[in-house]
Design an enzyme around this catalytic site. Sequence first.
Site, PDB file in Angstrom:
ATOM      1  N   HIS A   1       4.365 -10.579   2.119  1.00  0.00           N
ATOM      2  CA  HIS A   1       4.851  -9.634   3.118  1.00  0.00           C
ATOM      3  C   HIS A   1       6.130 -10.125   3.791  1.00  0.00           C
ATOM      4  CE1 HIS A   1       4.433  -7.426   7.114  1.00  0.00           C
ATOM      5  NE2 HIS A   1       4.350  -6.446   6.233  1.00  0.00           N
TER       6      HIS A   1
ATOM      7  N   ARG B   1       0.810  -1.218   0.000  1.00  0.00           N
ATOM      8  CA  ARG B   1       0.000   0.000   0.000  1.00  0.00           C
ATOM      9  C   ARG B   1       0.843   1.268   0.000  1.00  0.00           C
ATOM     10  NH1 ARG B   1      -3.491  -0.787   4.338  1.00  0.00           N
ATOM     11  NH2 ARG B   1      -5.015  -1.748   2.974  1.00  0.00           N
TER      12      ARG B   1
END
Length: 733
Positions: free
Chosen positions: A481, A451
């Site tokens: 991640h 993001r």
Amino acid sequence: MTRIKKVLPNEKPEVIVEKTVETLTTTKFTLAKDIALPEPEQIEKKDDKSIDRSLYFFNRELSWIAFNKRVLNEGLDSRTPLLERTKFLGIFSTNLDEFFMVRVARVKTKIAEQIDIITDDGLNPDKQLHAIRESLVPLVTMQHDFFENTLRPELHKHGVKLLDYKDIDKKHQRYLKTYFQEKLFPVLTPLAVDPAHPFPYISNLSLNLIVIVRDRETGEQNFARVKVPNVLPRFVKIPETDDHTFVPLEQVIAHNLEALFPGMEILNYYPFRITRDAELDIEEEEADDLISALQEELRKQKFGPVVRMEIATGVPSEIREELIAQLGITETDVYDIPGLIGLGSLMAISFLPLSEYQDKPWKSVTHPRLKDEEKNIFDIIREGDFLVHHPYQSFTTTVQRFIEEAASDPQVLAIKQTLYRTSGDSPIVHALIRAAENGKQVAVLVELKARFDEANNILWARKLENAGVHVVYGLKNLKTHTKTALVVRQEGDRLVRYVHIGTGNYNPKTARFYSDLGIFSCCDDLGADLTDLFNYLTGYSRQREYRKLLVAPVNMREKFLQLIQREIEHQKQGYPSYIIAKMNSLVDPEIISALYEASQVGVNIDLIVRGMCCIRPKVKGLSDRIRVISVIGRFLEHSRIFYFSNGGNEQVYIGSADWMPRNLDARVEVITPIEEASLVKELKQILEIVLADNRQAWDLRSDGTYIQRHPKDGEPEMSSQKHFMSQGRPEFA
């Protein structure tokens, strides 16, 4: 979502996890007789108004607001150096911007789409939005009151003057008029608003002026919009002064508006600022090309619905109502600001060259094992596993050195790495490109959906591809991640795999102010596990078993629940039982349920949770033995450490995952065990030092409030971050 199957009183609930970040209901907790909470069959009746789910969980959005309040407090705290206080006020504002762009936007989308999902604490979207506003309005008011009445005068006293235009002398007003004509006038575009000129597009996070004008010939009154350009500094420096004197850019524009509206009488002006929904909505199942789909979404993102308007206090009702109507918002989306709008700009002031009002400059030290720069890093790793602790120990001389040496080492055959976020001019990426140019096999997973870093990651992905690097963009419907790097090296007649597994991004800039951990190892099992993981990430693999690693979404949730359950069994059998967990956020209801169960049988649990924490500690009969602290300080606490006493055979893990549904179910994450006894001891000491913090630690109470710790009478002040800094450089003690 989480579904609960009905259970008999003595059975454990069966929890079925579906791959979505939302969780709808709670699980059963066995409680002491003096607290009455509903049975599972009652909880399943979602329309039963008598169920008070807040007895189990704190709301995640309100918990985040409580975190940001702790950030704000660092700015309010007189013990914080003056310009650092300015920085924390700026961080509070930029945090809020992201909160509205993502979290509030998501709640408003549910309301718009009539998705009546009930959160774990029992709130529907309407109630959540109301609770968010009720919590934020006093905080925003507190921030601005403090800035105007305390911090601004204090800055002024010490030579940093943030003046209003009307408070500067005629000489400097003439300078600002020239500045306006030369720097501002050519880039400003006044936009009329009338039947012939539709209401203009307002960009996200832009500061604007609504200008009320009257035609001197006809007497007709209208209003226009002027955007304050973000390509120029928000605070204009006044030259030839003995101090640092600034005037807000919007006031320079406002006091020269006659140049933009010749022949018009300027009646008034009012600053306002909007925040838009910045969530990306990518239909990965339908996307033939993820980069193209993402680029299209980034273009559409600019036109997301407005989720907040900040506006100067005292704007006439007709102007306010017109803006509300044109922006498609409601009164509840409007935040009245008593002073300067957009205090995130204060970050620039905090970097002024006034060292006496700032934290003492910090330069990371080189890890003791790596001080010999002539020695090959792979030889050093073969001597034994070691941990690195950033920013206290240098990222450049550890992680960056690892990748750069691998790129140049003729014995290295392959490098595989995940990149979630990296810096704009990344030495890591340059090293990977050089490795490919040197003929090595280089495979990189670039998470395009990180993001607010999407555009940057697309740029780097293209550069890597052009250099011959094998680039993968992540897995469908999963963010990658994990923070992992694997180097394969030919040593004699065998291949040796070297690994780095960390808690933070491969970003040398954030490594200077994020507190993170990483391990270097050439353990065969870790190397084999990372090989399997990269095959899973780059190819087609249904790998379900790993030798050492906890991997989400494959086995991590199950493994963590087993580790907690093991502590429960040890406690029941009279063996030592203790859990310490350090992370960014604790939200997952199933993990929270397991921790409640552990507390109820007598397991002591210490949780160090920087941000959102939905567990309710110290409730009699539910969580008596659960303690929660949060540490907010100079560095952003970002490391994840999980300690289990395991009946005396201690086990410790580090990695990239928080205890949140998204980390356990919707992301690829890696947690690694730390098995070397000296490293287990080192991590346990880190946890003990953080738990002993009495300067920047906050205790979470059962009612959801946080109380900042202070040294008791006669007790020395102990900041865990200062302690870690002093280990390498005694002058920080």
